[in-house]
Each structure stands twice: as C-alpha cells, then as structure tokens.
Write an enzyme that holds these catalytic residues in place. Structure first.
Site, PDB file in Angstrom:
ATOM      1  CG  ASP A  73     -10.234 -30.885  30.063  1.00  0.00           C
ATOM      2  OD1 ASP A  73      -9.261 -31.553  29.692  1.00  0.00           O
ATOM      3  OD2 ASP A  73     -10.785 -30.025  29.355  1.00  0.00           O
TER       4      ASP A  73
ATOM      5  CE1 TYR B  16     -10.618 -24.411  23.970  1.00  0.00           C
ATOM      6  CE2 TYR B  16     -12.414 -25.978  24.177  1.00  0.00           C
ATOM      7  CZ  TYR B  16     -11.599 -25.181  23.396  1.00  0.00           C
ATOM      8  OH  TYR B  16     -11.778 -25.158  22.047  1.00  0.00           O
TER       9      TYR B  16
ATOM     10  CE  LYS C  84      -6.245 -28.915  21.505  1.00  0.00           C
ATOM     11  NZ  LYS C  84      -7.484 -29.030  22.183  1.00  0.00           N
TER      12      LYS C  84
ATOM     13  NE  ARG D 221     -24.798 -44.136  14.966  1.00  0.00           N
ATOM     14  CZ  ARG D 221     -25.819 -44.793  15.538  1.00  0.00           C
ATOM     15  NH1 ARG D 221     -25.914 -44.866  16.856  1.00  0.00           N
ATOM     16  NH2 ARG D 221     -26.737 -45.390  14.798  1.00  0.00           N
TER      17      ARG D 221
HETATM   18  N1  PLP Z   1     -10.341 -29.184  26.880  1.00  0.00           N
HETATM   19  C1  PLP Z   1      -9.261 -28.395  26.749  1.00  0.00           C
HETATM   20  C2  PLP Z   1      -8.421 -28.100  27.956  1.00  0.00           C
HETATM   21  C3  PLP Z   1      -8.915 -27.868  25.511  1.00  0.00           C
HETATM   22  O1  PLP Z   1      -7.819 -27.099  25.399  1.00  0.00           O
HETATM   23  C4  PLP Z   1      -9.738 -28.162  24.379  1.00  0.00           C
HETATM   24  C5  PLP Z   1      -9.422 -27.602  23.073  1.00  0.00           C
HETATM   25  O2  PLP Z   1      -8.549 -26.763  22.915  1.00  0.00           O
HETATM   26  C6  PLP Z   1     -10.863 -28.973  24.575  1.00  0.00           C
HETATM   27  C7  PLP Z   1     -11.123 -29.477  25.825  1.00  0.00           C
HETATM   28  C8  PLP Z   1     -11.781 -29.312  23.420  1.00  0.00           C
HETATM   29  O3  PLP Z   1     -11.148 -30.255  22.616  1.00  0.00           O
HETATM   30  P1  PLP Z   1     -11.415 -30.464  21.045  1.00  0.00           P
HETATM   31  O4  PLP Z   1     -10.943 -29.226  20.347  1.00  0.00           O
HETATM   32  O5  PLP Z   1     -10.648 -31.693  20.712  1.00  0.00           O
HETATM   33  O6  PLP Z   1     -12.900 -30.650  20.890  1.00  0.00           O
END
Ligand code: PLP
Length: 408
Positions: free
Chosen positions: A199, A125, A224, A61
């Site tokens: 992000d 998001y 992604k 962890r």
């Molecule tokens: N940030 C963006 C731009 C995303 O598109 C996503 C998910 O689609 C996330 C964060 C969250 O990521 P996760 O699904 O890996 O938790």
C-alpha cells in the site's frame, strides 16, 4: 502530445505528460467520457475490441477512456526509471477502482484462495486490518501478524506456516507512520516464492517506488495525495505480471464491479498533474511543522519519519525521497487538551482523510477512535492527546501561527 517513446527524465514531467492520449476531437485534456457503453462500427470491430488488451471502448465497468489516462499516468509514475527483468523499462498495468478498499479487495481476492494465509505487519490502516482479519477470515483466508520491521520475526513466521502465500506491507503506515524495509521484506518473501503487495498511499510514487524492490503489486487510495484536492474517492491497483493482470486479476475486477467512474477519473488525472509540486511543498511544510513542534512546551512528543527520533527514520530515509506530508503529535493534557486544541484552529481544517492541499487535522481519541476503549486504542499508539496532521501546501508561517495560537 509527447511521443510515448521518449524516456522522460523527471517525475514532474511524467505527472504532467505521462499516460496522456490524443483525443479524436483535439481536446487538450481527455474529457469526461460519461458513457456507459461504446458503439461498434461493425461486428468485426466489436470482435477486435473484445479480443484486444485495451478494453476501454466496450462497456464502462470494463474500462473507459477517462480511466485509461489516469491508469497510464499512475503506471508511468510507479515504473519511472525502473528496469524490468527483461532489461527493458518496466511495464505496469493499472486498474482504476471506486476506492482504495475496492482496489485492495480485487488484489487480495484475485491472488488468494480459501486456505491461503497473508503475512502482514501489525500497524495497518483500519480498513485494511478489518478486510483481512474479519472479511477475508470469514472466507477462510487468514492473516498472520508480526513485526515486519524485524527480519528474524518475518523469516520465522514464513517458515512456521506453509499456508502463507502473500506478504502485505503498508509503509509508511496509517496512522503510526511505522515503516517497513521494502528491500529486506521483499528479499525474504522472494526466497520463499511469496507474493509481495504494498500500500503506497502515504508515499505516492513521487516519494517511493516499491517496484524497485521486486514487489508484485502496489495499490493506492487515490483519494489522498494522488488526487490531492479531496474531490473524489478512488483507488488503483498496479501489477507487473501483465499476463495475470489481463486475465485473472481483470476477471475479478470486472466481476466484483469495483470500477471507477469517468468524473472521478478526470478529477484524479487533473490532480496528479501537480503531484511533484504538491509533494515537495507537503514535505517541506511537514518537516518545518515537526521541527517547530518538537521544541514546543505544550507538546509531549512528535512522530515524524523525518526526525531522527522516529524509530523508523533510517528505513524511511533509505527508501523515500522525502519523509512525507503526514505527522502526528501528542498534546500535553489528555483528551480535553486535544479537543481544546482542535476547536481553536482557524486555518487548518478539522477533518479525517489526508493528502489534500489544505492541512487536515483530526483528534482520533474524540473522533475516529472515540468508540474504542482507551486501553485498546492505546495498544495501537492512539493516545488521549494524539493529533494526526496531514500537512497542506499553505504558507508555512500561517500553518505554524494557527498551531501556536491553538496550543496557547
Ligand atoms: N490505505 C490507506 C493507507 C488509507 O489511509 C486508506 C484510507 O484512509 C485506504 C487504504 C482506503 O482507501 P479509500 O478510503 O479510498 O477506500
């Protein structure tokens, strides 16, 4: 094993060799260290590991050798070619999480206290939006939303509210592809000593390096483009304040328990090795699709940051190497036309998520946003015929033929 002191010139080489560690058994690839705990030869050795900064051989962890390689590789990519405040190559610390959501939760919670506020842009998001406006709001951390593409609105919002401690940006944003000028927003935030968090999921460090603009934290949903093959959910948080990353941020990371696991970390490391090749192809394919659809009789409009018609084209081109692998377009004929188009596809995959080697296509009005009233979703640009497309690395003629066929 490439000597760590060599300054690698290209990000493609960093993606292949960066962050790699010599293995005690000479394994070419760092193996999946499927072990919850690590033994100590002596009490003294245990003490040393607890006291040291490298916590990857204590308890998984807290870290794990399989995470370490992925963390170091992402840190090397995000820092590549950037000089820190001390005039030396920028050093970053990365923490590998179970998901993008877990990484952003660690980031917000370890930097904000009850009574603090976050300033952000309205296009985010959905998971980030909900985390901020629902979950954190319940814990007395509120979010102020404005159009961060406008420097006057951003500065006014900061001046009007002394409780704002952190400015959060997602650029390009999911799903609108709106872009915020990192240099401009970070400059304004720093005049007021605010933290800046980014992000970078849609761009990846191959296309955009937010640390060039003095931001404090970057996170990714590694699910992604970084993983690239859709084999694991994951997230990473990167910070340049190493002292804080190793103390307060670290504390929240291990106590919230949002750590990754060795298998997912291994998949991520292998995926990242081809980042440059994949991103080049995602981007050139996306541009070809955007240009093709832009002149298509069945299409109302195309939203792609690479087209001069996109409202944030100039900002995207200023801060990104290429405009990315994501685009959306509006099929003429509303919800039914959108569904018909999606059902006729034979090569592109009908799925949410993005950044995989195969093209993923979704129709938000009949899928992810079907439960949201039309008027509400349209406020965020999710119109009836809107199609979101994560352009894959297939041969472009096959992608275009599939789209043309489905649009007939
Ligand atoms: N940030 C963006 C731009 C995303 O598109 C996503 C998910 O689609 C996330 C964060 C969250 O990521 P996760 O699904 O890996 O938790």
């Amino acid at each position: 094993m490439v000597n760590k002191d060599i300054q690698l010139k290209g990000k493609g080489t960093v993606a292949v060799h960066g962050g790699n560690e010599p293995d005690p058994n000479y394994a070419h690839l760092t193996p999946i260290y499927a072990s919850s705990t690590f033994y100590f030869d002596t009490a003294e050795q245990g003490m040393e590991r607890f006291a040291g900064e490298d916590k990857t051989r204590i308890y998984s962890r807290w870290g794990n050798p399989s995470f370490k390689v992925a963390e170091q590789k992402i840190a090397a990519l995000e820092a590549h070619g950037i000089t820190g405040a001390d005039g030396k190559p920028l050093q970053l610390k990365a923490l590998l999480h179970a998901s993008g959501q877990a990484a952003m939760a660690t980031m917000f919670l370890s930097n904000l206290s009850a009574g603090d506020k976050v300033l952000t842009h309205y296009s985010l998001y959905g998971g980030t939006q909900e985390l901020l406006t629902k979950v954190l709001a319940e814990n007395n951390i509120e979010t102020v939303i404005t159009d961060l593409r406008d420097p006057e609105l951003a500065a006014a919002a900061i001046k009007a509210d002394k409780a704002i401690k952190l400015v959060h940006i997602e650029t390009p944003a999911n799903p609108t592809l709106q872009c915020v000028d990192l240099e401009m927003i970070s400059g304004i935030a720093k005049q007021h000593q605010l933290l800046v968090t980014v992000d970078n999921t849609f761009a990846t460090p191959y296309l955009q390096q937010p640390f060039r603009y003095d931001v404090d934290y970057v996170f990714h949903s590694t699910t992604k483009f970084l993983n690239g093959h859709g084999t694991a959910i994951g997230g990473v948080l990167l910070g340049k304040d190493l002292e804080k990353m190793n103390s307060r941020v670290w504390k929240w990371y291990v106590l919230l328990g949002g750590n990754s696991n060795p298998f997912d970390a291994f998949m991520l490391t292998q995926g990242m090795r081809t980042l440059e090749l994949r991103m080049e192809r995602h981007c050139s394919n996306a541009m070809a699709v955007a240009q093709h659809l832009d002149n298509h009789a069945a299409i109302e409009q195309v939203l792609y940051t690479g087209l001069p018609s996109h409202p944030d084209h100039t900002v995207a081109m200023k801060q990104m190497k290429h405009p990315g692998g994501m685009l959306s377009f509006e099929v003429k004929g509303g919800v039914e036309a959108g569904k018909r188009f999606i059902n006729r596809l034979q090569i592109c995959t009908r799925a949410v998520s993005l950044g995989t080697v195969d093209t993923l296509i979704s129709h938000p009005a009949s899928m992810s946003h079907a439960g949201i009233p039309k008027a509400e979703r349209e406020k965020y640009g999710i119109t009836d015929g809107l199609i979101r497309m994560s352009v894959g690395i297939e041969n472009i003629e096959d992608i275009i033929a599939d789209l043309d066929n489905a649009l007939q």
